[in-house]
Write a protein that holds these residues in place. Structure first.
Motif, short mmCIF file in Angstrom:
data_model
loop_
_atom_site.label_atom_id
_atom_site.label_comp_id
_atom_site.label_asym_id
_atom_site.label_seq_id
_atom_site.Cartn_x
_atom_site.Cartn_y
_atom_site.Cartn_z
N HIS A 213 17.75 61.04 -8.22
CA HIS A 213 16.64 61.93 -8.52
C HIS A 213 16.55 62.37 -9.98
O HIS A 213 15.50 62.86 -10.41
CB HIS A 213 16.70 63.17 -7.62
CG HIS A 213 16.56 62.86 -6.16
ND1 HIS A 213 15.37 62.45 -5.60
CD2 HIS A 213 17.48 62.87 -5.16
CE1 HIS A 213 15.54 62.23 -4.30
NE2 HIS A 213 16.81 62.48 -4.01
N GLU A 214 17.64 62.19 -10.75
CA GLU A 214 17.64 62.69 -12.12
C GLU A 214 17.79 61.59 -13.16
O GLU A 214 17.79 61.90 -14.36
CB GLU A 214 18.77 63.72 -12.30
CG GLU A 214 18.68 64.92 -11.37
CD GLU A 214 17.45 65.78 -11.63
OE1 GLU A 214 16.96 65.78 -12.79
OE2 GLU A 214 16.97 66.45 -10.69
N THR A 215 17.93 60.34 -12.75
CA THR A 215 18.11 59.26 -13.71
C THR A 215 17.21 58.08 -13.36
O THR A 215 16.59 58.05 -12.29
CB THR A 215 19.57 58.76 -13.74
OG1 THR A 215 19.82 57.91 -12.60
CG2 THR A 215 20.55 59.90 -13.73
N LYS A 216 17.18 57.10 -14.24
CA LYS A 216 16.47 55.85 -13.99
C LYS A 216 17.42 54.71 -13.65
O LYS A 216 17.02 53.54 -13.63
CB LYS A 216 15.63 55.49 -15.22
CG LYS A 216 14.52 56.49 -15.52
CD LYS A 216 13.69 56.06 -16.73
CE LYS A 216 12.57 57.07 -17.01
NZ LYS A 216 11.77 56.67 -18.19
N VAL A 217 18.68 55.03 -13.38
CA VAL A 217 19.68 54.02 -13.04
C VAL A 217 19.33 53.39 -11.69
O VAL A 217 19.05 54.10 -10.72
CB VAL A 217 21.09 54.65 -12.97
CG1 VAL A 217 22.12 53.62 -12.52
CG2 VAL A 217 21.47 55.24 -14.33
N TRP A 218 19.32 52.04 -11.64
CA TRP A 218 19.12 51.38 -10.35
C TRP A 218 20.38 51.57 -9.53
O TRP A 218 21.48 51.26 -9.97
CB TRP A 218 18.80 49.90 -10.51
CG TRP A 218 18.76 49.23 -9.16
CD1 TRP A 218 19.66 48.36 -8.62
CD2 TRP A 218 17.78 49.47 -8.15
NE1 TRP A 218 19.30 48.03 -7.35
CE2 TRP A 218 18.15 48.71 -7.02
CE3 TRP A 218 16.61 50.25 -8.08
CZ2 TRP A 218 17.41 48.69 -5.84
CZ3 TRP A 218 15.88 50.25 -6.90
CH2 TRP A 218 16.28 49.47 -5.81
N LEU A 219 20.23 52.06 -8.29
CA LEU A 219 21.36 52.47 -7.47
C LEU A 219 21.46 51.65 -6.18
O LEU A 219 20.47 51.48 -5.46
CB LEU A 219 21.21 53.95 -7.11
CG LEU A 219 22.21 54.53 -6.11
CD1 LEU A 219 23.63 54.51 -6.68
CD2 LEU A 219 21.80 55.96 -5.73
#
Length: 363
Positions: A213-219
């Motif tokens: 919810h707070e980053t653009k990292v693909w998870l």
């Protein structure tokens, strides 16, 4: 020839009134006297300050398929240059890489490579990304961040394979330099975490929620299923429900099979039926992309369209046998947008694993 131990200045610590220093990187908050090492073994108080003893030193380099991390929705079929160091801030009794993460001898038996040399080697070998893996990269955050900067200058992406046991400013800094992450959610019970990892569940859930919810990292998320420990229907249902509710149905889940190792070397291996059952439970909970791992299971390795259920990426092991996404990353049958980072064509690296030697300063 062994690599010399380094004394690279570390970040994420503060001084205490009693003369010790306290590490702020992970929830362990280790408090150290002069000469003492943290639980991870690679962060140390040296001459009144914290140093990282493994900056510029690796346990080895390999070119892997990105699916081995595992990341099934991040440039499928592409090559990733993988490396780790030594040490870990968890104490998993089932560690599958214990010879690297648990062995203190590894602290003296390493290849030496600067961040620029790693980035150059990745470019030389046409790797789409560089992965911080094998042991948990949060403990060598400074080295990973410097390497990520060198990679990004060359247009190379970065991947973290981590247990997510990190917080505070270190977490913000580390993941700001990462393009994709696979987080090991070891189980969905505090009792398991405390008993078998020496850590706690809540900080990992906090990291997962923050990443989503707070980053653009693909998870993507991986859970290693250990028979009798974390593979009950109730726990798998609770885990799947939490992921779908708190992170959303588009976060890929990987349920992987345990093989006896380290301190659980007499524990039974995970049957294929168990990982398939876990996959079905997660799909029933509403997860769109659920995979099986450490087993040969084409059905469990296939990416399905969540709208029309067309098989879009069919894998045999790490080899992509069929790729039916549009150039925009949509289902070629119904047009549904598939979550992830995709290319016009899948890579063809397949099931190979290629060890790479990197000199200290050049590929």
């Amino acid at each position: 020839m062994t690599a010399p131990e380094t004394r690279h200045p570390a970040r994420y610590w503060h001084r205490l009134d009693d003369g010790r220093i306290e590490c702020d990187l992970c929830p362990r908050t280790c408090r150290l006297h002069e000469g003492q090492r943290a639980a991870c073994f690679v962060r140390q108080m040296d001459r009144g300050e914290m140093v990282l003893t493994t900056w510029g030193r690796s346990s080895g380099f390999c070119i892997d398929p990105i699916e081995k991390k595992p990341l099934n929705h991040f440039h499928p079929g592409s090559k990733v240059l993988s490396f780790g160091t030594a040490g870990c801030n968890l104490a998993c009794k089932f560690c599958q890489n214990w010879d690297i993460s648990k062995s203190r001898d590894m602290d003296r038996l390493m290849d030496t490579a600067t961040p620029d040399a790693i980035a150059s080697a990745a470019a030389h070998h046409d790797c789409r990304s560089v992965a911080f893996t094998y042991n948990d990269p949060v403990i060598f955050a400074e080295y990973a961040i410097d390497t990520a900067d060198a990679c990004h200058q060359r247009g190379i992406k970065t991947v973290a394979v981590t247990a997510g046991y990190i917080h505070g400013q270190g977490r913000d800094d580390f993941f700001r330099h990462v393009d994709a992450a696979n987080v090991d959610l070891k189980a969905f019970s505090e009792a398991f975490y405390f008993k078998l990892t020496g850590a706690h569940l809540a900080p990992v859930l906090d990291t997962l929620y923050w990443l989503r919810h707070e980053t653009k990292v693909w998870l993507e998320i991986t859970t290693l299923l250990i028979p009798g420990e974390n593979d009950s229907d109730d726990e798998l249902r609770a885990l799947s429900d939490w992921v779908v509710r708190e992170l959303g149905p588009d976060v890929p889940l990987h349920f992987t099979a345990f093989h006896p190792d380290y301190k659980l070397d007499r524990h039974p291996a995970t049957p294929l039926a168990t990982v398939r059952r876990a996959r079905q439970i997660a799909m029933d909970a509403g997860a769109h992309y659920v995979y099986t791992g450490n087993v040969r299971d084409t059905e469990g390795s296939t990416t399905l369209c969540p709208a029309c259920h067309t098989a879009l990426i069919v894998r045999d092991g790490y080899q992509i046998m069929h790729y039916a996404l549009t150039p925009e990353g949509h289902c070629s049958n119904c047009g549904h947008a598939i979550a992830g980072h995709f290319d016009r064509h899948a890579g063809d690296f397949g099931n190979r694993r290629i060890p790479v030697r990197i000199s200290a300063h050049a590929p």
